[in-house]
Design an enzyme around this catalytic site. Structure first.
Site, PDB file in Angstrom:
ATOM      1  N   HIS A 172     -89.537  73.887  48.838  1.00  0.00           N
ATOM      2  CA  HIS A 172     -89.265  72.493  48.719  1.00  0.00           C
ATOM      3  C   HIS A 172     -89.465  72.036  47.365  1.00  0.00           C
ATOM      4  CE1 HIS A 172     -89.648  68.268  49.941  1.00  0.00           C
ATOM      5  NE2 HIS A 172     -90.692  68.088  49.174  1.00  0.00           N
ATOM      6  N   ARG A 209     -75.424  68.695  55.861  1.00  0.00           N
ATOM      7  CA  ARG A 209     -76.499  69.085  56.813  1.00  0.00           C
ATOM      8  C   ARG A 209     -76.795  68.218  57.734  1.00  0.00           C
ATOM      9  NH1 ARG A 209     -78.813  71.602  51.707  1.00  0.00           N
ATOM     10  NH2 ARG A 209     -79.248  73.720  51.797  1.00  0.00           N
ATOM     11  N   ARG A 265     -71.462  70.903  58.996  1.00  0.00           N
ATOM     12  CA  ARG A 265     -72.281  71.934  59.684  1.00  0.00           C
ATOM     13  C   ARG A 265     -72.871  71.404  60.880  1.00  0.00           C
ATOM     14  NH1 ARG A 265     -76.943  74.997  56.667  1.00  0.00           N
ATOM     15  NH2 ARG A 265     -78.343  73.137  57.126  1.00  0.00           N
ATOM     16  N   GLU A 280     -74.927  83.875  56.712  1.00  0.00           N
ATOM     17  CA  GLU A 280     -76.154  83.766  56.650  1.00  0.00           C
ATOM     18  C   GLU A 280     -77.130  85.047  57.080  1.00  0.00           C
ATOM     19  OE1 GLU A 280     -77.728  79.304  56.279  1.00  0.00           O
ATOM     20  OE2 GLU A 280     -77.019  79.687  58.211  1.00  0.00           O
ATOM     21  N   ASN A 286     -79.588  80.853  50.650  1.00  0.00           N
ATOM     22  CA  ASN A 286     -81.019  80.572  50.924  1.00  0.00           C
ATOM     23  C   ASN A 286     -81.323  81.517  51.992  1.00  0.00           C
ATOM     24  OD1 ASN A 286     -80.551  78.563  49.029  1.00  0.00           O
ATOM     25  ND2 ASN A 286     -80.609  77.059  50.751  1.00  0.00           N
ATOM     26  N   ARG A 337     -88.093  82.589  53.172  1.00  0.00           N
ATOM     27  CA  ARG A 337     -87.578  81.790  51.855  1.00  0.00           C
ATOM     28  C   ARG A 337     -88.689  80.620  51.649  1.00  0.00           C
ATOM     29  NH1 ARG A 337     -82.576  78.176  54.763  1.00  0.00           N
ATOM     30  NH2 ARG A 337     -83.113  76.544  53.390  1.00  0.00           N
ATOM     31  N   CYS A 341     -72.761  77.867  49.457  1.00  0.00           N
ATOM     32  CA  CYS A 341     -73.244  76.521  49.474  1.00  0.00           C
ATOM     33  C   CYS A 341     -75.023  76.421  49.424  1.00  0.00           C
ATOM     34  CB  CYS A 341     -72.939  75.628  50.572  1.00  0.00           C
ATOM     35  SG  CYS A 341     -73.442  76.428  52.255  1.00  0.00           S
TER      36      CYS A 341
HETATM   37  C1  PEP Z   1     -78.521  78.352  53.147  1.00  0.00           C
HETATM   38  O1  PEP Z   1     -79.222  79.012  53.989  1.00  0.00           O
HETATM   39  O2  PEP Z   1     -78.151  78.679  52.081  1.00  0.00           O
HETATM   40  C2  PEP Z   1     -78.017  76.780  53.431  1.00  0.00           C
HETATM   41  C3  PEP Z   1     -77.399  76.390  52.599  1.00  0.00           C
HETATM   42  O3  PEP Z   1     -78.391  76.496  54.609  1.00  0.00           O
HETATM   43  P1  PEP Z   1     -79.879  75.755  54.624  1.00  0.00           P
HETATM   44  O4  PEP Z   1     -80.633  75.879  53.340  1.00  0.00           O
HETATM   45  O5  PEP Z   1     -79.777  74.314  55.113  1.00  0.00           O
HETATM   46  O6  PEP Z   1     -80.525  76.518  55.562  1.00  0.00           O
HETATM   47 MG    MG Z   2     -79.260  78.024  56.057  1.00  0.00          MG
END
Ligand code: PEP
Ligand code: MG
Length: 533
Positions: free
Chosen positions: A181, A269, A305, A394, A417, A428, A465
């Site tokens: 965060h 998002r 998304r 992902e 991510n 993460r 992204c």
């Molecule tokens: C990701 O996982 O890289 C992504 C862009 O989606 P989020 O961060 O919303 O999970």
């Molecule tokens: Mg993601």
């Protein structure tokens, strides 16, 4: 003394250390000299005043933080919580003690509810501010509004980052990683940070310190002139080598993105729209939300998304059950099986908003891992009349079967991510696993190369992204790996566009080759940096 960690941002800053540590007195359980009625009235006023202050502090911040704080404040403002505090006030407790005890009982009542338990720390943080206000103590974090402060903490919560004003010029956290965060908010606010900096909590209040994100370090007593020089890219072309879009979570972000050079939106998002909803919004309500965002978004393609709830993204009205291991549980597209009605209503609303605004929109599903899921999502989109269908890459499982997706998709977008967290089996948000989630990890870069090759063989465009794309050097490496577009926080759009306007296809390819040849993240970054320094 020098601390090393993971840098976030590109400019350096010097300021004085402000350690965010709430005084123990704030949390002490105390008895009151007033009547229970007086303490109840003090509690009511303290909650109302603190809630108003927090909303005010958060008003200029990002949409996600505002929505999260609002959901927390609604819990604290609920008269039921004050009723739960009443027996403690009757027994002689002062207002903050009554509130802390009521929160403990409330937490017990909520049992293992994952969403609630993940927010209980923030609720206690707000209660601490209420306590500080009531007892006339320096409010919890209480960052001074004047001066130049480098905030030092173990890690930061949405409540804490929402208090950042102009006096906060840098951040150092002992824990956290590139997708924590803290990192996401600092990137969005344009505040330089060094996260995962071991030893940070031993820094003393008031010490002058240099935050040097380009050097992945913080230097006690360091001068701004000793900061690692950010590479200054001189644009050579009118447009970036690959398209740069913006990541958004709602209208405010869409408006912000429109003030940048973003060519559309690469990731909307949508779960952010539903964070504060206690019941499923109707199709009409959803349609009007989407129309507002589509109208405010920068010119160019918009990629929406579908809801990515579960794991670190609570969406209260879906009432997601407790899971032992939510990141590996029912999240993202997997929710479709149990929330068919909602998934259909979301796609219908998006299709109506596309028709009403005439915008060029693609729709993608998060957290897909099999060809069957892709077929299922495509069928749902066909049914809703959505023609540009994509998925996020992902999960490691979807990578080797991408070549089986012929004719199903119009585009794919890599969420680095989550891809990192699943590739490295490293949460993460885990405060101690930041290094494994470093986007320069060779394991990630080589996987991205494979994805780009598969997308080319399918004849469809591939974007990135995740947070990694906000790093200008990495965006060049991605272009060299065959990525067609990147999408980044609005605050990072212009610096990434500038970097991508300063390179041609040959130098991007060379950068990618140099990065791919390294076997550690530090070597990969240093080798690419050396090409442009
Ligand atoms: C990701 O996982 O890289 C992504 C862009 O989606 P989020 O961060 O919303 O999970
Ligand atoms: Mg993601």
């Amino acid at each position: 003394m020098e601390l090393t960690g993971i840098g976030v941002g590109s400019h350096a800053a010097v300021g004085e250390v402000f350690v965010l540590r709430t005084s123990d007195e704030v949390f002490e359980h105390k008895t009151s000299t007033h009547s229970a009625d007086e303490e109840a009235s003090i509690l009511g006023t303290a909650i109302a005043t603190t809630a108003a202050t927090i909303r005010d502090e958060a008003s200029s911040g990002d949409t996600t933080t505002r929505e999260i704080l609002d959901a927390l404040l609604i819990i604290l403002e609920d008269p039921e919580l004050q009723e739960m505090a009443r027996p403690h006030l009757d027994a002689g407790a002062d207002a903050p003690t009554g509130l802390f005890r009521a929160l403990d009982e409330f937490a017990d009542l909520m049992g293992d509810d994952e969403d609630f338990q993940s927010r209980i720390g923030d609720l206690r943080g707000i209660a601490a501010r209420i306590s500080a206000w009531t007892r006339g103590l320096a409010a919890g974090p209480g960052i001074p509004r004047e001066g130049r402060w480098i905030i030092v903490a173990e890690d930061l919560t949405p409540l804490e980052t929402s208090q950042f004003g102009d006096s906060v010029v840098g951040v150092i956290t002992e824990l956290g990683g590139p997708t924590s965060h803290t990192a996401i908010i600092c990137r969005a606010l344009g505040i330089p940070a060094v996260v995962s900096a071991t030893g940070a909590m031993s820094l003393e209040q008031g010490t002058s310190i240099l935050v040097d994100p380009e050097g992945n370090r913080a230097v006690v007593g360091g001068d701004i002139s000793s900061a690692t020089t950010a590479i200054s890219f001189i644009p050579q072309a009118d447009a970036p080598l690959i398209t740069v879009r913006a990541n958004i979570g709602g209208v405010a972000d869409a408006e912000k993105a429109s003030t940048t050079s973003a060519r559309g939106v690469g990731l909307f998002r949508t779960e952010v729209l539903y964070l504060a909803a206690s019941a499923m919004p109707s199709v009409d309500e959803q349609t009007s939300l989407y129309i507002d965002v589509l109208k405010a978004a920068p010119a160019g393609k918009i990629i929406i998304r579908t809801i990515d709830a579960g794991s670190d993204k609570p969406v209260p009205f879906l009432a997601l059950p407790h899971e032992e291991n939510p990141a590996l549980g029912v999240r993202g597209f997997r929710l479709t099986a149990e929330h068919h009605e909602f998934q259909r209503s979301q796609l219908t609303a998006i299709a109506k908003a596309i028709a009403a605004t005439g915008r060029d929109v693609g729709v993608m599903a998060p957290m897909v891992s099999t060809v069957s899921e892709v077929r299922e999502f495509k069928a749902l989109c066909d049914e809703a009349g959505i023609t540009q269908v994509g998925i996020m890459i992902e999960t490691p499982a979807i990578v080797p079967v991408m070549t089986d997706l012929v004719g199903l998709l119009s585009f794919v977008s890599i969420g680095t991510n989550d891809l990192s967290q699943y590739l490295f089996a490293a949460d993460r948000m885990h405060p101690r696993l930041g290094a494994l989630n470093d986007p320069w990890q060779p394991g990630l870069l080589r996987t991205i190369r494979t994805i780009a090759e598969s997308a080319r063989s399918l004849g469809i465009p591939v974007g990135v992204c995740g947070e990694s794309a906000a790093n200008p050097l990495l965006s060049i490496v991605f272009a060299g790996l065959g990525i067609d577009s990147v999408s980044v926080a609005p605050s990072a759009v212009d610096s990434v566009s500038t970097a991508l306007s300063a390179v041609d296809a040959d130098s991007a390819s060379h950068s990618a080759r140099v990065a791919l040849a390294a076997s550690t993240p530090a070597d990969a970054e240093a080798a690419v940096r050396a090409l442009y320094s």
